[in-house]
Design an enzyme around this catalytic site. Structure first.
Site: not given
Length: 405
Positions: A195, A199
C-alpha cells in the site's frame, strides 16, 4: 443539477454517498449547483438502504447521458481499469480513491481523459483525507521537489505505535488493529508495504513527470520488527516507522519502502496511531509537512467529493495532474544510495562488527549489542556486513540526502 455515479459501495463508496447527502447545501454552494447520486454499481443488494432504487448491477447504467461524473471506489487494477477506460472514452470524468489503479495505469488513464476532454482526478488515492496531490501539483508547482518522505499507511503506523507505547508484540498489535477495523482480514497489502509502495509511486510520478512503477521500488514491510528492535530504537532516541520515500537527483529517481529509525527530533517520529505524515522538500520552500488521518470512511470520502466539486467548477480537461509513461534511465543505482543503519548482532560478534565498521558506539541489551554505522553507500554497507557474524537485524536510519537528521 449534476448527476454522479458510484462504482463500489464499500467503505469509501458509502462514505461518498453519506457526505453528499449530509452536506448537500454546502457542496452546492461551493460547486455552484446541486450534486445528486443517480446510480450506484455494486454486485450486492442493499434492500435496507434509504434509496434502494439507486443500485444496479449493470455497468451500462453508468453510461446514462444524465451522468457526467463517476466515482470509482471498487479497488484493484483489473475490472476497475476496464470500467474507467470505458467511462473516459464515453466522455465522463472519473474520480477515484483507487491507489493500485493510479499507480499502475495513471499515465494511460490521464492521456485517455485528455483525449476525450474530461478529467481523471485521484486526490483520495494518497493520504485519504490529507490534501497532498493537489498541493504538489499546484501550490508547490514553483518548486523543484527533490525529496518526499512519508508515513503513508495508517494500519502499520497503528501497529508500530502500540509496540512502542505499550510494548505489545507485533502479532497482538495486528490482531487489535483488525478488531478495530484498521486492518483487513488479510493485512498483506498493509504490513508488507505494498500500500505504501503504491502511494509513493503516485507521488513520485507526479513530481518526476513520468510513471514510476511499483515493481521498480524495493519494498519491505514490518512483519520482522520485534520488541528488541523497539527497545534498541528507544535507547537510541528513535522511533520506528514504515517510510515510503523518493529522491530525485541528477534526473534519476531513488525510491524505496522500508522500516526506518526516526530520531525523535524529526516531526515524522511524532506521527502516531492511524495518522499519516508526509514531508516534502522543495528547493524554494524547504520542508513542508502534511499531516492527518490517512484513511477512514469519511476523511477519504471528503477528498473524493472535493475532486467532484473541482470537476464541476472546471469540467474541461486540464494538465493539473499529468505524467508520461515510464521512460528509460529513470532509476538511480540503489547501491549508490547513502544512509546509516542500526545493526543488532549477538554479543559474540562484537569484534567482527568493530573490525568491519570501526569504532562504533555500542548499545547493549541482554545477549545482544546494537550500533549505528556511519553514513555510507549501500554496496559498501552490505560488503562490510558480510564479514559480521550473528547478525540479528538491520534497520535503516532516517537520512536526508545522505546527511544524518
Amino acid at each position: 443539477m449534476v448527476n454522479i455515479g458510484i462504482i463500489g459501495y464499500g467503505v469509501v463508496g458509502s462514505g461518498v454517498y453519506e457526505v453528499i447527502k449530509t452536506n448537500t447545501e454546502s457542496i452546492a454552494s461551493k460547486a455552484g449547483q446541486e450534486v445528486r447520486v443517480l446510480k450506484i454499481l455494486d454486485i450486492r443488494d442493499f434492500p435496507e438502504h434509504e434509496e434502494p432504487e439507486l443500485f444496479t448491477k449493470e455497468f451500462d447504467d453508468l453510461l446514462d447521458d444524465r451522468i457526467s461524473i463517476v466515482v470509482e471506489t471498487m479497488g484493484g487494477a483489473g475490472i476497475a481499469y476496464e470500467f474507467t477506460k470505458k467511462l473516459l472514452a464515453a466522455g465522463k470524468s472519473v474520480v477515484t480513491s483507487n491507489k493500485e489503479l493510479v499507480a499502475t495505469y495513471g499515465a494511460q488513464l490521464m492521456v485517455l481523459a485528455k483525449e476525450n476532454g474530461v478529467r481523471y482526478l485521484f486526490e483520495a488515492s494518497v493520504g485519504g483525507g490529507i490534501p497532498i496531490v493537489h498541493p504538489l501539483s499546484q501550490c508547490l508547482a514553483a518548486n523543484a521537489i527533490s525529496a518526499i518522505h512519508g508515513i503513508l499507511n495508517g494500519t502499520t503506523n497503528y501497529i508500530l505505535t502500540k509496540m512502542f507505547r505499550e510494548g505489545v508484540a507485533y502479532a497482538d498489535a495486528l490482531s487489535e488493529a483488525q478488531r478495530f477495523g484498521y486492518a483487513e482480514k488479510d493485512p498483506t497489502a498493509d504490513v508488507d508495504g505494498h500500500d505504501t509502495c503504491r502511494k509513493i509511486a503516485i507521488l513520485t510520478s507526479l513530481v518526476y513527470g513520468s510513471q514510476i512503477k511499483c515493481d521498480k521500488i524495493p519494498t519491505e514491510g514490518i512483519r520482522n520488527i520485534t520488541g528488541d528492535d523497539v527497545a534498541f530504537a528507544d535507547k537510541l532516541g528513535c522511533s520506528i516507522k514504515l517510510i515510503g520515500y523518493s529522491r530525485v537527483k541528477n534526473g534519476a529517481v531513488t525510491a524505496r519502502v522500508c522500516p526506518m529509525m526516526i530520531p525523535r527530533k524529526n516531526p515524522l517520529s511524532t506521527v502516531e496511531d492511524v495518522f499519516n505524515g508526509i514531508l516534502v522538500h522543495g528547493n524554494a520552500i524547504g520542508d513542508v509537512m502534511f499531516y492527518g488521518r490517512g484513511a477512514g470512511k469519511l476523511p477519504t470520502a471528503s477528498a473524493v467529493v472535493a475532486d467532484v466539486i473541482e470537476i464541476i467548477k472546471a469540467p474541461v480537461n486540464s494538465s493539473t495532474y499529468f505524467w508520461k509513461e515510464e521512460k528509460e534511465n529513470t532509476y538511480a543505482d540503489l547501491g549508490d544510495e547513502e544512509t546509516a543503519y542500526c545493526v543488532r548482532v549477538h554479543e559474540s560478534a562484537l569484534s567482527s562488527a568493530i573490525a568491519a565498521f570501526g569504532n562504533v558506539e555500542i548499545t547493549s541489551l541482554r545477549q545482544e549489542i546494537g550500533f549505528v554505522t556511519p553514513v555510507m553507500k549501500e554496496t559498501d554497507f552490505n560488503a562490510r556486513l558480510s564479514g559480521v557474524k550473528s547478525v540479528i537485524s538491520k534497520i535503516k536510519m532516517y537520512t536526508e540526502q545522505g546527511e544524518q537528521v
